[in-house]
Motif scaffolding. Structure first.
Motif, PDB file in Angstrom:
ATOM      1  N   THR A  95      23.795 105.668  90.391  1.00 10.68           N
ATOM      2  CA  THR A  95      22.421 106.081  90.682  1.00 10.68           C
ATOM      3  C   THR A  95      21.525 105.501  89.592  1.00 10.68           C
ATOM      4  O   THR A  95      21.988 105.184  88.490  1.00 10.68           O
ATOM      5  CB  THR A  95      22.293 107.613  90.688  1.00 10.68           C
ATOM      6  OG1 THR A  95      22.561 108.110  89.361  1.00 10.68           O
ATOM      7  CG2 THR A  95      23.276 108.241  91.675  1.00 10.68           C
ATOM      8  N   PRO A  96      20.234 105.376  89.850  1.00 11.19           N
ATOM      9  CA  PRO A  96      19.312 104.812  88.845  1.00 11.19           C
ATOM     10  C   PRO A  96      18.784 105.873  87.875  1.00 11.19           C
ATOM     11  O   PRO A  96      17.673 105.740  87.361  1.00 11.19           O
ATOM     12  CB  PRO A  96      18.196 104.229  89.706  1.00 11.19           C
ATOM     13  CG  PRO A  96      18.143 105.146  90.885  1.00 11.19           C
ATOM     14  CD  PRO A  96      19.567 105.576  91.152  1.00 11.19           C
ATOM     15  N   THR A  97      19.569 106.914  87.618  1.00 12.41           N
ATOM     16  CA  THR A  97      19.091 108.025  86.810  1.00 12.41           C
ATOM     17  C   THR A  97      19.740 108.100  85.434  1.00 12.41           C
ATOM     18  O   THR A  97      19.448 109.025  84.674  1.00 12.41           O
ATOM     19  CB  THR A  97      19.325 109.354  87.550  1.00 12.41           C
ATOM     20  OG1 THR A  97      20.724 109.466  87.890  1.00 12.41           O
ATOM     21  CG2 THR A  97      18.495 109.405  88.829  1.00 12.41           C
ATOM     22  N   HIS A  98      20.618 107.160  85.094  1.00 12.10           N
ATOM     23  CA  HIS A  98      21.202 107.136  83.752  1.00 12.10           C
ATOM     24  C   HIS A  98      20.214 106.495  82.784  1.00 12.10           C
ATOM     25  O   HIS A  98      19.266 105.821  83.184  1.00 12.10           O
ATOM     26  CB  HIS A  98      22.518 106.355  83.756  1.00 12.10           C
ATOM     27  CG  HIS A  98      23.573 106.966  84.615  1.00 12.10           C
ATOM     28  ND1 HIS A  98      24.418 107.965  84.182  1.00 12.10           N
ATOM     29  CD2 HIS A  98      23.926 106.717  85.911  1.00 12.10           C
ATOM     30  CE1 HIS A  98      25.238 108.304  85.162  1.00 12.10           C
ATOM     31  NE2 HIS A  98      24.959 107.571  86.220  1.00 12.10           N
ATOM     32  N   TRP A 129      16.498  96.426  90.587  1.00  5.86           N
ATOM     33  CA  TRP A 129      16.711  97.697  91.289  1.00  5.86           C
ATOM     34  C   TRP A 129      16.450  98.872  90.345  1.00  5.86           C
ATOM     35  O   TRP A 129      15.762  99.835  90.709  1.00  5.86           O
ATOM     36  CB  TRP A 129      18.139  97.743  91.832  1.00  5.86           C
ATOM     37  CG  TRP A 129      18.498  99.020  92.537  1.00  5.86           C
ATOM     38  CD1 TRP A 129      18.034  99.458  93.739  1.00  5.86           C
ATOM     39  CD2 TRP A 129      19.422 100.020  92.066  1.00  5.86           C
ATOM     40  NE1 TRP A 129      18.605 100.674  94.059  1.00  5.86           N
ATOM     41  CE2 TRP A 129      19.452 101.035  93.054  1.00  5.86           C
ATOM     42  CE3 TRP A 129      20.215 100.139  90.936  1.00  5.86           C
ATOM     43  CZ2 TRP A 129      20.270 102.165  92.925  1.00  5.86           C
ATOM     44  CZ3 TRP A 129      21.028 101.268  90.812  1.00  5.86           C
ATOM     45  CH2 TRP A 129      21.041 102.263  91.792  1.00  5.86           C
ATOM     46  N   LEU A 130      16.979  98.792  89.129  1.00  9.88           N
ATOM     47  CA  LEU A 130      16.731  99.843  88.143  1.00  9.88           C
ATOM     48  C   LEU A 130      15.238  99.950  87.836  1.00  9.88           C
ATOM     49  O   LEU A 130      14.678 101.046  87.737  1.00  9.88           O
ATOM     50  CB  LEU A 130      17.493  99.552  86.852  1.00  9.88           C
ATOM     51  CG  LEU A 130      19.019  99.659  86.907  1.00  9.88           C
ATOM     52  CD1 LEU A 130      19.628  99.203  85.586  1.00  9.88           C
ATOM     53  CD2 LEU A 130      19.464 101.087  87.229  1.00  9.88           C
ATOM     54  N   PHE A 131      14.584  98.809  87.692  1.00 10.47           N
ATOM     55  CA  PHE A 131      13.157  98.780  87.358  1.00 10.47           C
ATOM     56  C   PHE A 131      12.326  99.469  88.436  1.00 10.47           C
ATOM     57  O   PHE A 131      11.351 100.165  88.144  1.00 10.47           O
ATOM     58  CB  PHE A 131      12.719  97.333  87.175  1.00 10.47           C
ATOM     59  CG  PHE A 131      11.298  97.151  86.742  1.00 10.47           C
ATOM     60  CD1 PHE A 131      10.821  97.761  85.590  1.00 10.47           C
ATOM     61  CD2 PHE A 131      10.430  96.360  87.472  1.00 10.47           C
ATOM     62  CE1 PHE A 131       9.504  97.591  85.172  1.00 10.47           C
ATOM     63  CE2 PHE A 131       9.120  96.176  87.066  1.00 10.47           C
ATOM     64  CZ  PHE A 131       8.651  96.799  85.915  1.00 10.47           C
ATOM     65  N   THR A 166      30.904  95.605  92.233  1.00 11.06           N
ATOM     66  CA  THR A 166      31.817  96.047  93.275  1.00 11.06           C
ATOM     67  C   THR A 166      31.072  96.097  94.599  1.00 11.06           C
ATOM     68  O   THR A 166      29.842  96.058  94.660  1.00 11.06           O
ATOM     69  CB  THR A 166      32.356  97.441  92.946  1.00 11.06           C
ATOM     70  OG1 THR A 166      31.247  98.342  92.828  1.00 11.06           O
ATOM     71  CG2 THR A 166      33.145  97.433  91.640  1.00 11.06           C
ATOM     72  N   ASP A 167      31.837  96.236  95.671  1.00 13.91           N
ATOM     73  CA  ASP A 167      31.225  96.292  96.996  1.00 13.91           C
ATOM     74  C   ASP A 167      30.255  97.462  97.121  1.00 13.91           C
ATOM     75  O   ASP A 167      29.211  97.353  97.763  1.00 13.91           O
ATOM     76  CB  ASP A 167      32.305  96.397  98.074  1.00 13.91           C
ATOM     77  CG  ASP A 167      33.106  95.112  98.222  1.00 13.91           C
ATOM     78  OD1 ASP A 167      32.610  94.059  97.769  1.00 13.91           O
ATOM     79  OD2 ASP A 167      34.212  95.165  98.768  1.00 13.91           O
ATOM     80  N   GLY A 179      26.595  96.451  97.518  1.00 13.64           N
ATOM     81  CA  GLY A 179      26.286  96.753  98.908  1.00 13.64           C
ATOM     82  C   GLY A 179      24.989  97.517  99.101  1.00 13.64           C
ATOM     83  O   GLY A 179      24.546  97.720 100.239  1.00 13.64           O
ATOM     84  N   ILE A 180      24.372  97.954  98.006  1.00 11.74           N
ATOM     85  CA  ILE A 180      23.062  98.610  98.118  1.00 11.74           C
ATOM     86  C   ILE A 180      22.070  97.599  98.693  1.00 11.74           C
ATOM     87  O   ILE A 180      21.959  96.480  98.206  1.00 11.74           O
ATOM     88  CB  ILE A 180      22.593  99.112  96.739  1.00 11.74           C
ATOM     89  CG1 ILE A 180      23.515 100.237  96.254  1.00 11.74           C
ATOM     90  CG2 ILE A 180      21.149  99.592  96.795  1.00 11.74           C
ATOM     91  CD1 ILE A 180      23.220 100.710  94.844  1.00 11.74           C
ATOM     92  N   GLU A 181      21.362  97.990  99.730  1.00 11.81           N
ATOM     93  CA  GLU A 181      20.523  97.035 100.467  1.00 11.81           C
ATOM     94  C   GLU A 181      19.539  96.300  99.564  1.00 11.81           C
ATOM     95  O   GLU A 181      19.356  95.083  99.685  1.00 11.81           O
ATOM     96  CB  GLU A 181      19.773  97.758 101.588  1.00 11.81           C
ATOM     97  CG  GLU A 181      18.952  96.806 102.455  1.00 11.81           C
ATOM     98  CD  GLU A 181      18.207  97.514 103.569  1.00 11.81           C
ATOM     99  OE1 GLU A 181      17.474  96.830 104.319  1.00 11.81           O
ATOM    100  OE2 GLU A 181      18.355  98.749 103.696  1.00 11.81           O
TER     101      GLU A 181
END
Length: 354
Positions: free
Chosen positions: A30-33, A52-54, A249-250, A254-256
């Motif tokens: 998740t982007p919450t770390h 994605w994190l940004f 990893t997949d 695999g996140i769109e």
């Protein structure tokens, strides 16, 4: 353009606590770390994961990402690859180039270079502060480094780290490279272009003498630098979380959003089509006399090409074609005699070495 598949390469562990190897990658990301360490060496993944994190991390929280890439050249968002990258040398060595999403100049990545990315709220973003986070990490390794007026990390008057920035809405980041044991001769070969008569409206790289941190300390390595940056980041922002280890990893790739980013980066529309407007004037002497070509292009497409010293419709035929990707059959004009010789010269000069 050169594009490859990349896979993670395992590295031996050292005895000291290493954030990069204390645990395996999490299967659910998740982007919450607060801190992320990527073990992937795929530049398309790492740059897309960073974006994605940004775009998805909490806007008010600080974030740190550290990673390495397999050998590649990374150009700034507003740069001209034909001006910045020695495409012939890159092709000969099988090294791809990538256009990132931030500004700044062109850099070379390999496994001897560690990349850092510090994200903070726009309201508290200060380039000097984020540069100091990295500087303290380098000094903690026993290296007498300093920060120049461009917020680059320097040792002994030579640059060990270059930086770039991105600000969007309520978020900003400062990311950069840290040369540790990079192959400096390869860096020089790939970034030495010499097209002085190519004038671009984009951002030109500022050439500087560079050095590796390993020249100043035998103890410095990717792992020790990662540890030092993590510790400095924690101290600066009051973060207590342990790093989240990720790889391509997949599940994650695999996140769109990340999938779209990885597909976009090597595409012509992004890599070449985002090239700022430029003009290129070049002259060559032939047995019958001199020919001068003046090429005007924008977004990778030739707007005009005038040829002095050659009576031909060749220049007109190049209008609207993709610079560096024109095939003979696309021209629609007679290519024989002097025209054939001139076209061979122009095609080589414009070549993208696809």
């Amino acid at each position: 353009m050169i594009s490859f598949s990349f896979r993670h390469v395992a590295r031996p562990l050292s005895a000291r606590r290493l954030y990069t190897t204390t645990s395996g990658a999490s299967s659910v990301i998740t982007p919450t770390h607060s801190i992320y360490l990527s073990t992937s060496i795929n530049p398309y993944f790492n740059l897309s994961f960073e974006d994605w994190l940004f775009r998805h991390a909490p806007q008010k929280e600080p974030l740190l990402l550290l990673y390495r890439d397999a050998p590649c050249v990374v150009v700034g968002r507003n740069q001209n690859p034909w001006k910045e990258v020695n495409l012939r040398a890159a092709r000969a060595q099988g090294i791809p180039w990538v256009r990132r999403r931030s500004g700044g100049g062109t850099v070379y990545h390999d496994l001897g270079n560690t990349n850092f990315s510090i994200h903070v709220p726009r309201t508290t973003f200060d380039r000097g502060t984020t540069a100091q986070v990295v500087l303290r990490a380098v000094r903690a390794l026993g290296i007498d480094a300093d920060v120049n007026e461009r917020n680059d990390i320097c040792v002994g008057g030579e640059k060990a780290s270059g930086s770039a920035y991105k600000i969007v809405s309520g978020r900003a980041y400062h990311h950069g490279t840290m040369l540790i044991t990079t192959r400096l001769e390869t860096l020089g070969d790939l970034l030495r272009v010499g097209k002085d008569t190519m004038i671009t409206k984009g951002i030109a790289s500022v050439r500087s003498p560079v050095c590796n941190l390993a020249q100043f300390s035998e103890k410095v390595s990717h792992d020790t630098f990662v540890n030092a940056v993590v510790d400095s980041f924690k101290a600066e922002y009051g973060v207590h979380d342990e790093p989240c280890i990720v790889n391509d990893t997949d599940d994650l790739a695999g996140i769109e959003y990340i999938q779209r980013g990885m597909a976009e980066l090597p595409s012509w529309d992004w890599a070449f089509g985002q090239t700022p407007e430029f003009e290129y004037t070049l002259t060559r002497s032939f047995m019958w006399g001199d020919v001068t070509a003046h090429i005007h292009a924008r977004h990778g497409v030739i707007l005009s090409c005038t040829l002095q010293g050659l009576d031909s419709e060749l220049g007109k035929a190049l209008e609207g074609k993709r610079y560096g990707f024109v095939e003979d059959e696309e021209l629609g004009v007679d290519v024989s005699g002097r025209v054939e010789v001139v076209w061979a010269w122009l095609k080589e000069e414009m070549s993208s070495y696809d």
